[in-house]
Design an enzyme around this catalytic site. Structure first.
Site, PDB file in Angstrom:
ATOM      1  N   CYS A  33      46.640  64.250 -11.605  1.00  0.00           N
ATOM      2  CA  CYS A  33      45.861  63.185 -12.229  1.00  0.00           C
ATOM      3  C   CYS A  33      46.598  62.511 -13.387  1.00  0.00           C
ATOM      4  O   CYS A  33      46.132  61.502 -13.905  1.00  0.00           O
ATOM      5  CB  CYS A  33      44.523  63.736 -12.698  1.00  0.00           C
ATOM      6  SG  CYS A  33      43.424  64.155 -11.320  1.00  0.00           S
ATOM      7  N   LYS A  36      47.372  58.805 -12.780  1.00  0.00           N
ATOM      8  CA  LYS A  36      46.363  57.757 -12.798  1.00  0.00           C
ATOM      9  C   LYS A  36      46.866  56.521 -13.536  1.00  0.00           C
ATOM     10  O   LYS A  36      47.656  56.615 -14.481  1.00  0.00           O
ATOM     11  CB  LYS A  36      45.097  58.253 -13.502  1.00  0.00           C
ATOM     12  CG  LYS A  36      44.181  59.112 -12.648  1.00  0.00           C
ATOM     13  CD  LYS A  36      42.890  59.392 -13.381  1.00  0.00           C
ATOM     14  CE  LYS A  36      41.877  60.103 -12.507  1.00  0.00           C
ATOM     15  NZ  LYS A  36      40.595  60.320 -13.201  1.00  0.00           N
ATOM     16  N   ASP A  74      31.283  56.177 -13.810  1.00  0.00           N
ATOM     17  CA  ASP A  74      30.845  57.489 -13.340  1.00  0.00           C
ATOM     18  C   ASP A  74      31.840  58.033 -12.328  1.00  0.00           C
ATOM     19  O   ASP A  74      32.689  57.310 -11.781  1.00  0.00           O
ATOM     20  CB  ASP A  74      29.455  57.375 -12.698  1.00  0.00           C
ATOM     21  CG  ASP A  74      28.341  57.419 -13.719  1.00  0.00           C
ATOM     22  OD1 ASP A  74      27.949  58.522 -14.107  1.00  0.00           O
ATOM     23  OD2 ASP A  74      27.879  56.330 -14.129  1.00  0.00           O
ATOM     24  N   ASP A  92      39.529  60.661  -3.901  1.00  0.00           N
ATOM     25  CA  ASP A  92      40.513  61.051  -4.910  1.00  0.00           C
ATOM     26  C   ASP A  92      41.754  61.591  -4.218  1.00  0.00           C
ATOM     27  O   ASP A  92      41.647  62.401  -3.291  1.00  0.00           O
ATOM     28  CB  ASP A  92      39.935  62.108  -5.851  1.00  0.00           C
ATOM     29  CG  ASP A  92      40.563  62.046  -7.241  1.00  0.00           C
ATOM     30  OD1 ASP A  92      41.807  61.980  -7.306  1.00  0.00           O
ATOM     31  OD2 ASP A  92      39.823  62.057  -8.232  1.00  0.00           O
ATOM     32  N   ASP A 115      34.161  65.355  -8.025  1.00  0.00           N
ATOM     33  CA  ASP A 115      33.456  64.112  -8.344  1.00  0.00           C
ATOM     34  C   ASP A 115      32.021  64.137  -7.841  1.00  0.00           C
ATOM     35  O   ASP A 115      31.129  63.535  -8.446  1.00  0.00           O
ATOM     36  CB  ASP A 115      34.196  62.919  -7.746  1.00  0.00           C
ATOM     37  CG  ASP A 115      35.469  62.576  -8.496  1.00  0.00           C
ATOM     38  OD1 ASP A 115      35.609  63.006  -9.655  1.00  0.00           O
ATOM     39  OD2 ASP A 115      36.323  61.876  -7.928  1.00  0.00           O
ATOM     40  N   GLY A 163      40.558  62.012   9.170  1.00  0.00           N
ATOM     41  CA  GLY A 163      41.044  61.320   7.983  1.00  0.00           C
ATOM     42  C   GLY A 163      42.015  60.225   8.346  1.00  0.00           C
ATOM     43  O   GLY A 163      41.987  59.677   9.454  1.00  0.00           O
ATOM     44  N   HIS A 164      42.920  59.936   7.420  1.00  0.00           N
ATOM     45  CA  HIS A 164      43.881  58.852   7.632  1.00  0.00           C
ATOM     46  C   HIS A 164      45.210  59.246   7.001  1.00  0.00           C
ATOM     47  O   HIS A 164      45.247  59.847   5.926  1.00  0.00           O
ATOM     48  CB  HIS A 164      43.366  57.553   6.995  1.00  0.00           C
ATOM     49  CG  HIS A 164      44.234  56.369   7.263  1.00  0.00           C
ATOM     50  ND1 HIS A 164      44.388  55.831   8.523  1.00  0.00           N
ATOM     51  CD2 HIS A 164      45.019  55.633   6.436  1.00  0.00           C
ATOM     52  CE1 HIS A 164      45.211  54.803   8.455  1.00  0.00           C
ATOM     53  NE2 HIS A 164      45.610  54.660   7.201  1.00  0.00           N
ATOM     54  N   SER A 165      46.302  58.907   7.672  1.00  0.00           N
ATOM     55  CA  SER A 165      47.637  59.219   7.158  1.00  0.00           C
ATOM     56  C   SER A 165      48.528  57.997   7.278  1.00  0.00           C
ATOM     57  O   SER A 165      48.348  57.154   8.160  1.00  0.00           O
ATOM     58  CB  SER A 165      48.259  60.390   7.928  1.00  0.00           C
ATOM     59  OG  SER A 165      48.426  60.050   9.300  1.00  0.00           O
ATOM     60  N   ASP A 248      33.412  64.919 -15.244  1.00  0.00           N
ATOM     61  CA  ASP A 248      34.468  65.930 -15.137  1.00  0.00           C
ATOM     62  C   ASP A 248      35.680  65.497 -15.941  1.00  0.00           C
ATOM     63  O   ASP A 248      35.869  64.324 -16.257  1.00  0.00           O
ATOM     64  CB  ASP A 248      34.818  66.275 -13.688  1.00  0.00           C
ATOM     65  CG  ASP A 248      35.388  65.122 -12.892  1.00  0.00           C
ATOM     66  OD1 ASP A 248      35.396  63.978 -13.380  1.00  0.00           O
ATOM     67  OD2 ASP A 248      35.824  65.367 -11.746  1.00  0.00           O
TER      68      ASP A 248
END
Length: 354
Positions: A33, A36, A74, A92, A115, A163-165, A248
């Site tokens: 993180c 970010k 949020d 995330d 989250d 998912g996605h790659s 968080d």
């Protein structure tokens, strides 16, 4: 002096010499993180996006009403649906924060699930988000990352469904997560009220230990254990205690996330510095210069809104340390979690240290 990866001699083009020798953190410009976009820059990007849209009033439609959205930052979006329930949605992902691919997957999944817990929800289903330099790193490592994410999601009782790659020059992994919540029992960032205590459910110091790990290869099991611990129990305990406000602690550090909470709630947040818990080795990492650029940007962002109370740089950097999969800041008392401050009526700066 703050060390960067380059300054500390870490190779940007590691040459693996055997199984397990790949140092994933060396393939990323930052870690976790701490990568970010800085909070001030991010707020400038999203500012005004809702201007002119129904006068910024939450939209109602046959599919639901948005009750937590973009306004205050949020941790997840929440939409009220029929039957007295609400859907929680979040995503995330980030670059490697540790070298072990399985642990990275576990950490990224716990961080994404957090989250949902941070707004008082329970995760239902997740899909993987994977970026992988397929011509540089073995796909066997990607499989280990996905296995780590799957194991943590299963421990949370959350389905993982595809998912996605993408082929990406820098490895990235995370999840988009959908959960359920009671719309009448949410943890909102704008729900803080003066006179209530602030609890912290995980110790700080993850960021500086990860920065040291990236620079030196030294492994810190205490940091991995903290990052892979779900915030599920803390969220449930907060709700059971009647809390209505939480967030968080991730890439913006305790000070950054607490500032957002105080600002949204219209109060001043007071931090009892001596009560804040830290992981073993965190202070030594700061003293040895293992501070990420993200942490320093966090501190620069909150300084105009902070009364430091005479505390020095070491304490300020630790309080601004960019966490990955950190704990919850809960307005209220949570069994087993230390009380690290309180909210008071707005009085000068939004943040005060004592």
């Amino acid at each position: 002096m703050t060390r960067t990866t380059a300054e500390s001699g870490a190779s940007t083009s590691p040459t693996p010499s055997g199984p397990g020798a790949v140092r994933l953190t060396q393939y990323a410009h930052g870690g976790g993180c701490a990568c970010k976009i800085p909070p001030g820059e991010l707020e400038a990007v999203v500012a005004g996006l809702l201007d002119g849209v129904e006068g910024r009033v939450p939209l109602s439609s046959p599919t639901g009403e948005l009750i937590i959205g973009l306004d205050d930052g949020d941790d997840a979006a929440v939409v009220r649906i029929e039957g007295g329930r609400a859907i929680v949605a979040t995503a995330d992902f980030f670059t490697p924060v540790v070298d072990d691919p399985y642990d990275w997957g576990r950490i990224a999944a716990a961080n994404a699930l957090s989250d949902v817990y941070a707004v008082g929800g329970e995760p239902l289903v997740a899909v993987n988000l994977l970026g992988w330099p397929r011509d540089v790193l073995p796909l066997e490592l990607a499989k280990e990352v996905l296995r780590g994410g799957l194991d943590v999601a299963r421990s949370a009782g959350c389905h993982v469904a595809g998912g996605h790659s993408v082929d990406d020059p820098e490895p990235k992994y995370g999840m988009a997560v959908t959960g359920l919540a009671d719309p009448g029992r949410l943890l909102r960032i704008d729900g803080g009220r003066a006179g209530l205590p602030i609890s912290l459910t995980k110790p700080l110091g993850i960021g500086v230990l990860n920065t040291r790990h990236k620079a030196t290869g030294e492994v810190f099991p205490q940091a991995v254990a903290a990052m892979t611990t779900l915030n599920r129990d803390a969220s449930r305990a907060a709700l059971a205690a009647g809390a209505g406000c939480a967030t968080d602690v991730t890439g913006f550090g305790l000070l950054g996330h607490l500032y957002k909470l105080a600002r949204a709630s219209g109060v001043t947040a007071v931090v009892d510095v001596a009560a804040v818990p830290y992981l073993e080795g965190a202070r030594e990492a700061v003293r040895d210069g293992y501070v990420s650029g993200g942490t320093r940007r966090n501190l620069a962002w909150v300084e105009p809104h902070l009364d430091p109370g005479g505390f020095g740089e070491e304490d300020l950097l630790l309080l601004a340390d960019a966490q990955t999969s950190g704990g919850l800041l809960v307005v209220g008392e949570v069994p087993g979690a230390p009380v690290v401050g309180e909210l008071i009526p707005l009085d000068g700066p939004a943040l005060r240290l004592r």
